[in-house]
Write a protein that holds these residues in place. Structure first.
Motif, PDB file in Angstrom:
ATOM      1  N   HIS A  44       0.841  -1.190   0.000  1.00 33.16           N
ATOM      2  CA  HIS A  44       0.000   0.000   0.000  1.00 33.16           C
ATOM      3  C   HIS A  44       0.880   1.246   0.000  1.00 33.16           C
ATOM      4  O   HIS A  44       2.103   1.165   0.115  1.00 33.16           O
ATOM      5  N   ASP A  45       0.234   2.381  -0.111  1.00 36.42           N
ATOM      6  CA  ASP A  45       0.936   3.661  -0.059  1.00 36.42           C
ATOM      7  C   ASP A  45       1.562   3.840   1.327  1.00 36.42           C
ATOM      8  O   ASP A  45       0.860   3.844   2.340  1.00 36.42           O
ATOM      9  N   ARG A  46       2.890   3.987   1.389  1.00 35.20           N
ATOM     10  CA  ARG A  46       3.569   4.065   2.677  1.00 35.20           C
ATOM     11  C   ARG A  46       3.193   5.343   3.436  1.00 35.20           C
ATOM     12  O   ARG A  46       3.217   5.350   4.671  1.00 35.20           O
ATOM     13  N   GLN A  47       2.885   6.409   2.723  1.00 36.79           N
ATOM     14  CA  GLN A  47       2.457   7.615   3.434  1.00 36.79           C
ATOM     15  C   GLN A  47       1.175   7.356   4.217  1.00 36.79           C
ATOM     16  O   GLN A  47       1.036   7.804   5.359  1.00 36.79           O
ATOM     17  N   MET A  48       0.240   6.652   3.608  1.00 35.56           N
ATOM     18  CA  MET A  48      -0.998   6.333   4.312  1.00 35.56           C
ATOM     19  C   MET A  48      -0.729   5.381   5.471  1.00 35.56           C
ATOM     20  O   MET A  48      -1.347   5.494   6.541  1.00 35.56           O
ATOM     21  N   VAL A  49       0.219   4.450   5.304  1.00 37.89           N
ATOM     22  CA  VAL A  49       0.577   3.553   6.405  1.00 37.89           C
ATOM     23  C   VAL A  49       1.152   4.361   7.572  1.00 37.89           C
ATOM     24  O   VAL A  49       0.814   4.115   8.740  1.00 37.89           O
ATOM     25  N   LEU A  50       2.007   5.338   7.277  1.00 41.96           N
ATOM     26  CA  LEU A  50       2.562   6.187   8.339  1.00 41.96           C
ATOM     27  C   LEU A  50       1.464   6.987   9.034  1.00 41.96           C
ATOM     28  O   LEU A  50       1.489   7.174  10.260  1.00 41.96           O
TER      29      LEU A  50
ATOM     30  N   SER B 295      -0.950  15.555   0.668  1.00 43.34           N
ATOM     31  CA  SER B 295      -1.707  16.470  -0.171  1.00 43.34           C
ATOM     32  C   SER B 295      -0.808  17.254  -1.115  1.00 43.34           C
ATOM     33  O   SER B 295      -1.196  17.581  -2.242  1.00 43.34           O
ATOM     34  N   VAL B 296       0.420  17.541  -0.671  1.00 38.68           N
ATOM     35  CA  VAL B 296       1.360  18.264  -1.524  1.00 38.68           C
ATOM     36  C   VAL B 296       1.949  17.348  -2.589  1.00 38.68           C
ATOM     37  O   VAL B 296       2.087  17.729  -3.755  1.00 38.68           O
ATOM     38  N   ARG B 297       2.314  16.149  -2.192  1.00 40.04           N
ATOM     39  CA  ARG B 297       2.931  15.189  -3.106  1.00 40.04           C
ATOM     40  C   ARG B 297       2.252  13.850  -2.928  1.00 40.04           C
ATOM     41  O   ARG B 297       2.708  13.003  -2.169  1.00 40.04           O
ATOM     42  N   PRO B 298       1.136  13.630  -3.627  1.00 45.60           N
ATOM     43  CA  PRO B 298       0.408  12.363  -3.443  1.00 45.60           C
ATOM     44  C   PRO B 298       1.200  11.190  -3.982  1.00 45.60           C
ATOM     45  O   PRO B 298       2.207  11.341  -4.677  1.00 45.60           O
TER      46      PRO B 298
ATOM     47  N   PHE C  49       2.130  14.188   7.983  1.00 45.93           N
ATOM     48  CA  PHE C  49       2.048  13.209   6.896  1.00 45.93           C
ATOM     49  C   PHE C  49       0.856  13.490   5.987  1.00 45.93           C
ATOM     50  O   PHE C  49       0.950  13.316   4.758  1.00 45.93           O
ATOM     51  N   PHE C  50      -0.260  13.921   6.548  1.00 43.77           N
ATOM     52  CA  PHE C  50      -1.412  14.288   5.725  1.00 43.77           C
ATOM     53  C   PHE C  50      -1.063  15.473   4.828  1.00 43.77           C
ATOM     54  O   PHE C  50      -1.427  15.498   3.636  1.00 43.77           O
ATOM     55  N   TRP C  51      -0.383  16.463   5.379  1.00 44.26           N
ATOM     56  CA  TRP C  51       0.002  17.633   4.583  1.00 44.26           C
ATOM     57  C   TRP C  51       0.933  17.231   3.443  1.00 44.26           C
ATOM     58  O   TRP C  51       0.754  17.663   2.296  1.00 44.26           O
TER      59      TRP C  51
ATOM     60  N   LEU D 287      -0.134  12.977  17.020  1.00 47.91           N
ATOM     61  CA  LEU D 287      -1.053  13.819  16.245  1.00 47.91           C
ATOM     62  C   LEU D 287      -0.295  14.781  15.345  1.00 47.91           C
ATOM     63  O   LEU D 287      -0.729  15.060  14.217  1.00 47.91           O
ATOM     64  N   PHE D 288       0.838  15.304  15.821  1.00 48.75           N
ATOM     65  CA  PHE D 288       1.644  16.163  14.973  1.00 48.75           C
ATOM     66  C   PHE D 288       2.139  15.407  13.737  1.00 48.75           C
ATOM     67  O   PHE D 288       2.112  15.930  12.615  1.00 48.75           O
ATOM     68  N   LEU D 289       2.612  14.172  13.941  1.00 47.14           N
ATOM     69  CA  LEU D 289       3.083  13.378  12.803  1.00 47.14           C
ATOM     70  C   LEU D 289       1.950  13.069  11.831  1.00 47.14           C
ATOM     71  O   LEU D 289       2.144  13.121  10.608  1.00 47.14           O
ATOM     72  N   VAL D 290       0.762  12.772  12.347  1.00 47.02           N
ATOM     73  CA  VAL D 290      -0.379  12.514  11.471  1.00 47.02           C
ATOM     74  C   VAL D 290      -0.682  13.742  10.614  1.00 47.02           C
ATOM     75  O   VAL D 290      -0.888  13.647   9.396  1.00 47.02           O
ATOM     76  N   GLY D 291      -0.711  14.928  11.258  1.00 46.01           N
ATOM     77  CA  GLY D 291      -0.960  16.150  10.509  1.00 46.01           C
ATOM     78  C   GLY D 291       0.116  16.418   9.467  1.00 46.01           C
ATOM     79  O   GLY D 291      -0.182  16.825   8.337  1.00 46.01           O
TER      80      GLY D 291
END
Length: 477
Positions: A262-268, A377-380, A372-374, A366-370
């Motif tokens: 899966h997408d590793r960013q989503m896993v993180l 969104s910048v580089r899907p 990684f989400f950012w 929560l900081f890491l989640v925010g």
């Protein structure tokens, strides 16, 4: 994962496990010996910090030796240096000498980590990197558990016996690297990778490595203090810490395999959210023994999986020639996070009480989640390529397919447009690119599937056919 790849990864993982058994209880042994000698906590703290200073320095410079002499010889050099520094600690029982030796030992130990991580990263592609690094972390944590169990056994043998055992284990760890593999990963070239380029290339990998250093160091240094202050005995604290490491061991491979698919960013992102949820459970749920053990098991699985997934994500973004220096940079960032973690989190515990540890864990997660989400969104994540579909050149029945427009376009370079239009009236062709051929040059005629000149052959003619005056000319010859 292929057997060949597992065989190639066996040597570094086995070497790491053997060396890690000794390193697993060396830090505890040094603290206990200095305390028994009457040294102040300040002295103990400085000697302990020397190891992390060595980690940071080694992460900055050790890649040069690796790139110059290769993986196997570099591993032998670093492991031998670890053995020498440990054995010298048994000879010189002086805090200043131990400070210097621990600094050199940290420098050599991070060299071992660099060799093994770069070996695994260059051995496999992005489809298996998560699982390879999961096996790497499992070997490291399993060795730590065995090492803690050996502490009491070796300490009963005498004052110098533990140092001798650690030195022998470090020396023995060279054998798998020297004997098992037939070939080590080949590094054709090493691209320079400045800190700024690493940050711009993979901000997610950098922040994941730094956050992992913060969290893991807090688990090792501050979680035992929290457990002791909530009323657990020393034996119970050890058991709960073993549960944390057990969770890290058992959940590493499933999470690594999941990140490969899966997408590793989503896993993180999901790992960060999971850690935040466990931190909330530690704050809100009644901490009965089985609930505490379950939460710590899951916390270990989440916190310790953060670093290998972040490194795997960074390796997916890095050029092949930059993997060694990328691994070096992420090790340095992780070491920096481990160094600053206690000074950053301990004031939170002083302000909010013992539960401040999990307030800090929750805020960090929560900081890491925010973040990684950012970044997502910048580089899907890259869009998957289209599924494979057979085409004419690749198909086993390519010779039986109808004549294409490309084939006709090549044919009109040697054929009159009117002759070609008469031959295949249903195909619309462009103007001829060249003029008519010389009178004595043979024409090449192509017949579509099932329509050769006799009406009987259903395959495309393999040989060119001469027509018109060329046929007559050939018969005269």
């Amino acid at each position: 994962m292929s057997r060949q790849l597992l065989a190639m990864a066996l040597a570094p993982l086995l070497g790491l496990f053997i060396l890690g058994i000794g390193n697993g209880f060396l830090a505890t042994l040094i603290t206990l010996r200095l305390d028994a000698a009457g040294e102040s906590p300040v002295v103990i703290g400085w000697v302990s910090s020397a190891y992390f200073i060595g980690l940071a320095l080694g992460a900055m410079f050790n890649d040069r030796l690796l790139l110059r002499i290769g993986h196997i010889r570099a591993y032998g050099s670093f492991a031998s240096l670890v053995a020498v520094t440990v054995l010298m600690q048994a000879l010189f029982f002086e805090p200043w000498a131990w400070f210097v030796l621990r600094l050199i030992g940290g420098w050599a130990t991070v060299g071992v980590y660099l060799v093994i991580e770069s070996w695994l990263l260059t051995s496999g592609d992005q489809k298996v990197r998560g699982r390879l690094l999961a096996l790497y972390m499992i070997s490291l944590y399993a060795a730590g558990v065995v090492g803690q169990l050996l502490l009491g056994v070796t300490d009963a043998m005498g004052e110098t016996a533990p140092f001798m055992v650690i030195g022998m284990l470090a020396s023995l760890s060279v054998l798998p690297m020297a004997m098992i593999p037939r070939v080590s990963p080949l590094i054709d070239h090493a691209e320079p990778l400045s800190p700024m380029r690493l940050i711009t290339m993979t901000p997610t990998g950098v922040m994941g490595s730094f956050g992992s250093g913060l969290a893991v160091a807090a688990v090792y240094t501050l979680l035992p203090l929290y457990l002791q202050r909530i009323g657990l005995t020393v034996s119970q604290v050890g058991q709960m810490m073993a549960v944390v490491v057990l969770g890290a061991m058992l959940l590493q491979y499933p999470i690594g395999r999941w990140s490969d698919r899966h997408d590793r960013q989503m896993v993180l992102i999901l790992i960060g959210a999971f850690c935040a949820l466990i931190s909330a459970g530690m704050l809100l749920l009644p901490l009965q023994s089985w609930i505490l053990a379950a939460l710590l098991f899951l916390l270990g699985g989440g916190v310790f999986a953060l670093y290998p997934v972040a490194v795997s994500h960074a390796a997916d973004r890095a050029p092949a020639g930059a993997l060694v220096r990328m691994s070096q940079g992420l090790l340095l960032i992780n070491a920096i996070g481990s160094t600053v973690s206690p000074p950053m989190i301990s004031p939170v515990m002083a302000w909010a009480g013992d539960a401040g540890l999990f307030w800090a864990f929750g805020a960090l997660s929560l900081f890491l989640v925010g973040f990684f989400f950012w970044r997502r969104s910048v580089r899907p994540a890259p869009v998957p390529v289209a599924p494979f579909a057979p085409s004419t050149p690749m198909s086993s029945v390519g010779a039986e397919l109808a004549v294409t427009e490309e084939l006709m376009q090549g044919a009109i370079e040697h054929e009159h447009m009117e002759d070609l239009s008469d031959l295949v009236p249903d195909v619309e062709v462009a103007e001829p690119l060249v003029g008519p051929p010389p009178p004595d040059e043979p024409h090449i005629a192509f017949y579509p599937v099932g329509e050769d000149e006799d009406g009987e052959n259903e395959r495309l003619a393999d040989e060119p056919t001469m027509t018109g005056d060329d046929s007559a000319s050939a018969s005269r010859t």
